[in-house]
Design a protein around this motif. Structure first.
Motif, short mmCIF file in Angstrom:
data_model
loop_
_atom_site.label_atom_id
_atom_site.label_comp_id
_atom_site.label_asym_id
_atom_site.label_seq_id
_atom_site.Cartn_x
_atom_site.Cartn_y
_atom_site.Cartn_z
N ASP A 3 0.31 3.13 7.52
CA ASP A 3 -0.45 2.05 8.16
C ASP A 3 -0.66 2.27 9.66
O ASP A 3 -1.66 1.81 10.22
N ALA B 138 5.52 5.18 -1.54
CA ALA B 138 5.25 4.39 -0.33
C ALA B 138 4.31 3.24 -0.64
O ALA B 138 4.53 2.10 -0.21
N ASN B 139 3.27 3.51 -1.39
CA ASN B 139 2.27 2.48 -1.68
C ASN B 139 2.71 1.50 -2.77
O ASN B 139 2.07 0.46 -2.94
N ARG C 172 -3.99 4.83 10.17
CA ARG C 172 -4.53 4.88 8.81
C ARG C 172 -5.59 5.98 8.66
O ARG C 172 -6.64 5.80 8.06
N TRP D 199 3.63 9.57 -1.45
CA TRP D 199 2.45 8.70 -1.35
C TRP D 199 2.54 7.55 -2.36
O TRP D 199 2.32 6.37 -2.02
N LYS E 65 5.56 3.79 4.23
CA LYS E 65 4.33 2.98 4.21
C LYS E 65 3.94 2.57 5.64
O LYS E 65 2.74 2.53 5.98
#
Length: 498
Positions: free
Chosen positions: A29, A16-17, A421, A13, A25
């Motif tokens: 999304d 990815a962000n 999302r 997490w 990521k």
């Protein structure tokens, strides 16, 4: 379905962000995602088996790497294999399935599709595929195929480990694309074991990050190639995290008179160095210094520090697996259970004065089902930052291994009909199997412990419109017998005998 063994939710997490894993990521999304709660303990054999059966270990019978069996003369320890599973798996319900490198599928068995076994497969010389003839096809297409990589054999040889890790992973990716492009399939379940292997010994390092970027690149290729009718699930069996210290369970059991310590073969020089580090407050830096030592000294420290023990109470047996330990009792002795719990919960790190055991479970607290009798009587989980071993001091520095399992793995779902999302909550590892059956429009056996993750689907999707259907577990047995009868009648018709 692509499985990344040991993929940790928080790590993936965060990376990815932060832009380090752009294709993960993309999944955030464009799809549903969230932490996936593993089994207790979060260990490979029960976790993957729970994922593909939809059941807790008490209903499928796999609790660890080894079966501990009570005998008249003591105890017998045997390695679990696929033959020890007491439940059907996803590929028993779905035809045209590719099952590749899923842990604890050896020895392979007949399925409607192709199986290539993974973890604990003896060698490439063994029969590790179904159908058996696919073995030759695989080795012709990928002659240097590698099944497994044992990280524990690379003490002091980290660079060599990295070379072998990438070689194994590249061959695995070659097999993925060969099957993807050339074999008919409805369900493809493909597992990469590499993340677990590198994270055990190189947790938090640049090498670990670069390896995950490499896997993220592969994921990007998959996202580009799958069509709009294909759903993609990305899962892991458990999470991962840093460890700095070890807890020697053998010494705890010896103190209670359950085993007898024979001592350690550690050299006086090594012992003096370690004691000096402890007395001078340098212990917390010892693991980092260890990484700078010559290879032969690293191996000597690790191999010579093992505690030699013998069982002196025939009613007690135990095993240490790092992320957990298990204690087996020939008869339920409340006195032993109480004393052991009390001793474990009182354990403190002498350098921080903090307690080091997170939880001691009795089996009925976490398992239920037809296989409960074979479960360990006590399951011991260390606090984060610690791992359970059978060597070293009671609380000691972690030398070679610097990462171990955590409870929360990863879950990502992407494709037509999947919400975008959407962060899922309270997803458990045995929810995966019933969710997959629902996607295929198949009824779900009512002896599965998991639920359909219906919340990941868009409200107007076909997966939401159709409600999950549950059937008696005998439904598929009858269906199988009916199909056998139809095939037999068809053969007789062809021969003119019916």
């Amino acid at each position: 379905m692509i499985g990344f063994d040991g993929a940790d939710w928080k790590t993936i997490w965060n990376w990815a962000n932060s832009g380090k894993l752009p294709n993960f990521k993309r999944l955030i999304d464009l799809g549903a995602f969230g932490p996936l709660e593993s089994t207790i303990p979060p260990v490979t054999p029960p976790a993957w088996t729970s994922m593909v059966t939809g059941k807790n270990p008490g209903n499928h019978g796999i609790y660890s790497f080894a079966r501990i069996i009570k005998t008249e003369n003591g105890w017998k320890k045997l390695i679990y294999t696929s033959r020890n599973k007491k439940s059907k798996e996803l590929w028993d319900y779905i035809d045209r399935t590719l099952v590749i490198n899923v842990p604890f599928t050896y020895p392979p068995r007949r399925i409607n599709g192709i199986m290539v076994t993974g973890m604990l497969t003896p060698s490439l010389d063994s029969e590790f595929t179904y159908p058996p003839e696919f073995r030759n096809e695989l080795l012709e297409q990928i002659p240097d195929y590698i099944i497994e990589l044992d990280w524990s054999k690379y003490v002091g040889k980290e660079k060599e480990f990295i070379t072998h890790l990438y070689k194994m992973t590249k061959k695995r990716i070659e097999l993925f694309w060969y099957l993807f492009d050339n074999k008919p399939w409805r369900l493809m379940f493909f597992v990469f074991i590499g993340p677990d292997r590198i994270q055990h010994i190189l947790w938090g390092t640049r090498e670990m990050e670069e390896y995950w970027k490499y896997l993220d690149g592969f994921l990007g290729e998959v996202l580009e190639k799958i069509d709009h009718e294909t759903l993609l699930f990305i899962v892991s069996d458990h999470g991962f995290g840093k460890i700095e210290k070890t807890i020697n369970l053998s010494l705890v059991l010896a103190k209670l008179g359950l085993i007898k310590e024979r001592g350690s073969s550690i050299s006086s020089v090594t012992k003096w160095l370690i004691n000096f580090a402890k007395k001078t407050g340098l212990l917390i830096y010892f693991a980092k210094l260890y990484g700078l030592l010559p290879e032969f000294i690293k191996r000597k420290i690790l191999e010579s520090s093992r505690t030699q023990v013998e069982l002196i109470n025939p009613d007690v047996m135990y095993e240490c697996e790092g992320a957990f330990a298990a204690v087996y009792l020939k008869r339920k002795d409340k006195r032993i259970i109480s004393k052991l719990k009390q001793e474990l919960y009182s354990l403190k790190d002498p350098y921080t004065n903090e307690k080091v055991i997170a939880k001691v479970y009795e089996k009925s607290e976490i398992y239920f089902g037809k296989c409960l009798d074979s479960a360990p009587d006590l399951i011991i989980l260390p606090k984060e930052g610690y791992t359970l071993k059978n060597y070293g001091d009671l609380i000691d520095v972690a030398y070679f291994q610097n990462g171990d399992h955590r409870l929360y793995g990863i879950f990502f779902a992407y494709g037509s009909g999947i919400k975008r999302r959407y962060k899922i909550k309270n997803a458990k590892i045995y929810d995966i199997a019933p969710t997959i059956l629902h996607i295929f429009g198949l009824p779900i056996p009512n002896d599965m412990d998991g639920r359909v993750l219906i919340e990941i689907f868009e409200e107007d999707s076909e997966f939401t419109r159709k409600k999950p259907k549950y059937v008696n577990s005998s439904y598929y047995e009858k269906k199988y017998e009916d199909e056998k009868l139809k095939k037999a009648i068809q053969k007789l018709k062809i021969k003119g005998k019916f």
